[in-house]
Write an enzyme that holds these catalytic residues in place. Sequence first.
Site, short mmCIF file in Angstrom:
data_model
loop_
_atom_site.label_atom_id
_atom_site.label_comp_id
_atom_site.label_asym_id
_atom_site.label_seq_id
_atom_site.Cartn_x
_atom_site.Cartn_y
_atom_site.Cartn_z
N ASN A 84 46.70 72.74 29.30
CA ASN A 84 46.15 74.00 28.80
C ASN A 84 47.31 74.91 28.37
O ASN A 84 48.21 75.17 29.17
CB ASN A 84 45.35 74.71 29.89
CG ASN A 84 44.08 73.94 30.24
OD1 ASN A 84 43.11 73.97 29.52
ND2 ASN A 84 44.12 73.23 31.36
N PRO A 85 47.29 75.39 27.13
CA PRO A 85 48.37 76.26 26.64
C PRO A 85 48.23 77.69 27.16
O PRO A 85 48.15 78.64 26.40
CB PRO A 85 48.22 76.17 25.12
CG PRO A 85 46.76 75.97 24.91
CD PRO A 85 46.31 75.11 26.06
N ARG A 86 48.19 77.82 28.48
CA ARG A 86 48.02 79.13 29.12
C ARG A 86 48.23 78.96 30.62
O ARG A 86 48.37 77.85 31.13
CB ARG A 86 46.60 79.66 28.87
CG ARG A 86 45.51 78.70 29.37
CD ARG A 86 44.12 79.27 29.11
NE ARG A 86 43.08 78.29 29.35
CZ ARG A 86 42.55 78.00 30.53
NH1 ARG A 86 43.01 78.60 31.61
NH2 ARG A 86 41.59 77.11 30.65
N LEU A 87 48.25 80.06 31.32
CA LEU A 87 48.25 80.02 32.78
C LEU A 87 46.92 79.53 33.29
O LEU A 87 45.87 79.89 32.77
CB LEU A 87 48.50 81.42 33.34
CG LEU A 87 49.92 81.97 33.30
CD1 LEU A 87 49.92 83.41 33.76
CD2 LEU A 87 50.84 81.14 34.17
N GLN A 88 46.96 78.73 34.35
CA GLN A 88 45.76 78.34 35.05
C GLN A 88 45.63 79.20 36.31
O GLN A 88 46.60 79.82 36.76
CB GLN A 88 45.80 76.86 35.44
CG GLN A 88 45.65 75.90 34.25
CD GLN A 88 44.22 75.85 33.76
OE1 GLN A 88 43.75 76.78 33.09
NE2 GLN A 88 43.52 74.78 34.04
#
Length: 220
Positions: free
Chosen positions: A47-51
């Site tokens: 995922n190109p974001r924080l989880q």
Amino acid sequence: DTLRERLIDSAVTLARKVACSGLITFEFLVEPPTGPSEPAFHFIEANPRLQVEHTITEEVLGIDLVAAQIEVALGRTLSEQGLDQARVPTPRGCAVQARVHLETTGPDGTALPSSGTLTAFAPPTGPGVRVDTHGTTGHSAGGGFDPLLAKVVAHAPRGGLVAAADLADRALGEFTVVGADTNISFLRAVLRHPTFRSGEATTAFVDDHLPELLPREEAT
């Protein structure tokens, strides 16, 4: 350490292959060890974001990942931020994140959403306890696509998983939410379960132990 290096190498290889630039979360499943060889692992997703689990990394490493991703977006490299791999600190202690949802768990394991207006909302505080939340007294719960109300993160510098689980359990016991049902009792049952505390829980943990995790009246 060897397994960690293999996971990091796989994540970096994937990121380089598609020329990613930014903060990306790579998820893997690790098989239980069955012998002297390193356990196998399997890629799940990127995922190109924080989880949501980023709080664990922040607590055990002392790194603000939100700030780091903003700096990357502004053009600063990880090296310029002092975050190249050689300078990433050794993880300190153990952290547990409990995700407080506006839902309960049915006898068959189904998540049952709840709704209402919160007439009281008092998150826990104290050393080693962090709460990320949007909740407040007067918050209208229900009708949204995500039941997440708060993330309660407990960080124990010493004592390992058991100490972190105990701290998370105490924190959840001090969490006051009135006006809508939550899964706090279910989370506390998980944190107290010996299989979870041993560090041997697998992805089948809830299915295998559901009757033990439910309140007595719901389990029957």
